[in-house]
Design a protein around this motif. Sequence first.
Motif, PDB file in Angstrom:
ATOM      1  N   SER A 291      -0.234 -39.755 -21.976  1.00  0.00           N
ATOM      2  CA  SER A 291      -1.696 -39.704 -21.842  1.00  0.00           C
ATOM      3  C   SER A 291      -2.061 -38.746 -20.708  1.00  0.00           C
ATOM      4  O   SER A 291      -1.194 -38.189 -20.047  1.00  0.00           O
ATOM      5  CB  SER A 291      -2.269 -41.097 -21.610  1.00  0.00           C
ATOM      6  OG  SER A 291      -1.758 -41.641 -20.419  1.00  0.00           O
ATOM      7  N   MET A 292      -3.331 -38.592 -20.476  1.00  0.00           N
ATOM      8  CA  MET A 292      -3.857 -37.634 -19.497  1.00  0.00           C
ATOM      9  C   MET A 292      -3.268 -36.243 -19.751  1.00  0.00           C
ATOM     10  O   MET A 292      -2.760 -35.587 -18.848  1.00  0.00           O
ATOM     11  CB  MET A 292      -3.581 -38.083 -18.061  1.00  0.00           C
ATOM     12  CG  MET A 292      -4.304 -39.341 -17.672  1.00  0.00           C
ATOM     13  SD  MET A 292      -4.106 -39.650 -15.909  1.00  0.00           S
ATOM     14  CE  MET A 292      -4.663 -41.349 -15.826  1.00  0.00           C
ATOM     15  N   MET A 293      -3.322 -35.832 -21.020  1.00  0.00           N
ATOM     16  CA  MET A 293      -2.836 -34.525 -21.454  1.00  0.00           C
ATOM     17  C   MET A 293      -1.366 -34.307 -21.109  1.00  0.00           C
ATOM     18  O   MET A 293      -0.940 -33.213 -20.769  1.00  0.00           O
ATOM     19  CB  MET A 293      -3.716 -33.411 -20.877  1.00  0.00           C
ATOM     20  CG  MET A 293      -5.161 -33.480 -21.365  1.00  0.00           C
ATOM     21  SD  MET A 293      -6.204 -32.166 -20.731  1.00  0.00           S
ATOM     22  CE  MET A 293      -5.539 -30.748 -21.574  1.00  0.00           C
ATOM     23  N   GLY A 294      -0.592 -35.395 -21.157  1.00  0.00           N
ATOM     24  CA  GLY A 294       0.843 -35.308 -20.913  1.00  0.00           C
ATOM     25  C   GLY A 294       1.263 -35.567 -19.475  1.00  0.00           C
ATOM     26  O   GLY A 294       2.451 -35.574 -19.168  1.00  0.00           O
ATOM     27  N   GLU A 295       0.305 -35.793 -18.581  1.00  0.00           N
ATOM     28  CA  GLU A 295       0.643 -36.006 -17.173  1.00  0.00           C
ATOM     29  C   GLU A 295       1.338 -37.342 -16.932  1.00  0.00           C
ATOM     30  O   GLU A 295       2.108 -37.478 -15.986  1.00  0.00           O
ATOM     31  CB  GLU A 295      -0.603 -35.908 -16.295  1.00  0.00           C
ATOM     32  CG  GLU A 295      -1.147 -34.504 -16.196  1.00  0.00           C
ATOM     33  CD  GLU A 295      -2.313 -34.390 -15.237  1.00  0.00           C
ATOM     34  OE1 GLU A 295      -2.507 -35.269 -14.379  1.00  0.00           O
ATOM     35  OE2 GLU A 295      -3.042 -33.384 -15.336  1.00  0.00           O
ATOM     36  N   VAL A 296       1.060 -38.348 -17.743  1.00  0.00           N
ATOM     37  CA  VAL A 296       1.719 -39.646 -17.597  1.00  0.00           C
ATOM     38  C   VAL A 296       3.007 -39.598 -18.420  1.00  0.00           C
ATOM     39  O   VAL A 296       2.981 -39.619 -19.648  1.00  0.00           O
ATOM     40  CB  VAL A 296       0.822 -40.815 -18.052  1.00  0.00           C
ATOM     41  CG1 VAL A 296       1.570 -42.140 -17.947  1.00  0.00           C
ATOM     42  CG2 VAL A 296      -0.451 -40.857 -17.217  1.00  0.00           C
TER      43      VAL A 296
ATOM     44  N   GLU B 142       6.022 -37.673 -10.626  1.00  0.00           N
ATOM     45  CA  GLU B 142       6.712 -38.773 -11.293  1.00  0.00           C
ATOM     46  C   GLU B 142       7.560 -39.612 -10.339  1.00  0.00           C
ATOM     47  O   GLU B 142       7.429 -40.837 -10.294  1.00  0.00           O
ATOM     48  CB  GLU B 142       7.592 -38.203 -12.410  1.00  0.00           C
ATOM     49  CG  GLU B 142       8.388 -39.247 -13.169  1.00  0.00           C
ATOM     50  CD  GLU B 142       9.258 -38.611 -14.230  1.00  0.00           C
ATOM     51  OE1 GLU B 142       8.826 -38.580 -15.400  1.00  0.00           O
ATOM     52  OE2 GLU B 142      10.369 -38.146 -13.874  1.00  0.00           O
ATOM     53  N   ASN B 143       8.446 -38.992  -9.595  1.00  0.00           N
ATOM     54  CA  ASN B 143       9.345 -39.772  -8.753  1.00  0.00           C
ATOM     55  C   ASN B 143       8.589 -40.524  -7.670  1.00  0.00           C
ATOM     56  O   ASN B 143       8.898 -41.680  -7.379  1.00  0.00           O
ATOM     57  CB  ASN B 143      10.435 -38.891  -8.131  1.00  0.00           C
ATOM     58  CG  ASN B 143      11.560 -39.721  -7.585  1.00  0.00           C
ATOM     59  OD1 ASN B 143      12.186 -40.484  -8.313  1.00  0.00           O
ATOM     60  ND2 ASN B 143      11.801 -39.606  -6.289  1.00  0.00           N
ATOM     61  N   ALA B 144       7.594 -39.894  -7.076  1.00  0.00           N
ATOM     62  CA  ALA B 144       6.800 -40.572  -6.042  1.00  0.00           C
ATOM     63  C   ALA B 144       6.108 -41.809  -6.608  1.00  0.00           C
ATOM     64  O   ALA B 144       6.058 -42.856  -5.951  1.00  0.00           O
ATOM     65  CB  ALA B 144       5.769 -39.606  -5.458  1.00  0.00           C
TER      66      ALA B 144
END
Length: 139
Positions: A80-85, A56-58
Amino acid sequence: MIIAVIDGMGGGIGGQIVAHLRQELPSYFEVYGLGTNSTATSAMLKNHANKGATGENAIVVSTKKANVIIGPLSIVIPNSMMGEVTDKIATAVAESEAVKILLPIAPDNFQLVGLENKPLMLLIKDAIDVLKKEFNVKK
């Protein structure tokens, strides 16, 4: 010029985008492979992204530096993306001053109308054509 390619999950889409950018654009374009996870970042680095960063921070920091952001539509949809975003990733991409070129690939519960259903390879080609036109690029 900095092009940020953002992807998650297995990084297959981002890896293909980076590979095609490398084939189609002059070498002075700097390509950042930004993954929501290390597998996605690794896939983009294997396809010759200049730099790679994960998480996230990157992504939030790098989107501020980017002139262009390329990725699936999912990168502006929180969870989205199974919670990755995350909310922060989606907001950073949406609020970035960079030109955003988004492939119409979204979660299953989103239906995009008025778009041609094209194979991934043609979507990537179209995205690169938009980039070239936007910045008047010739290889």
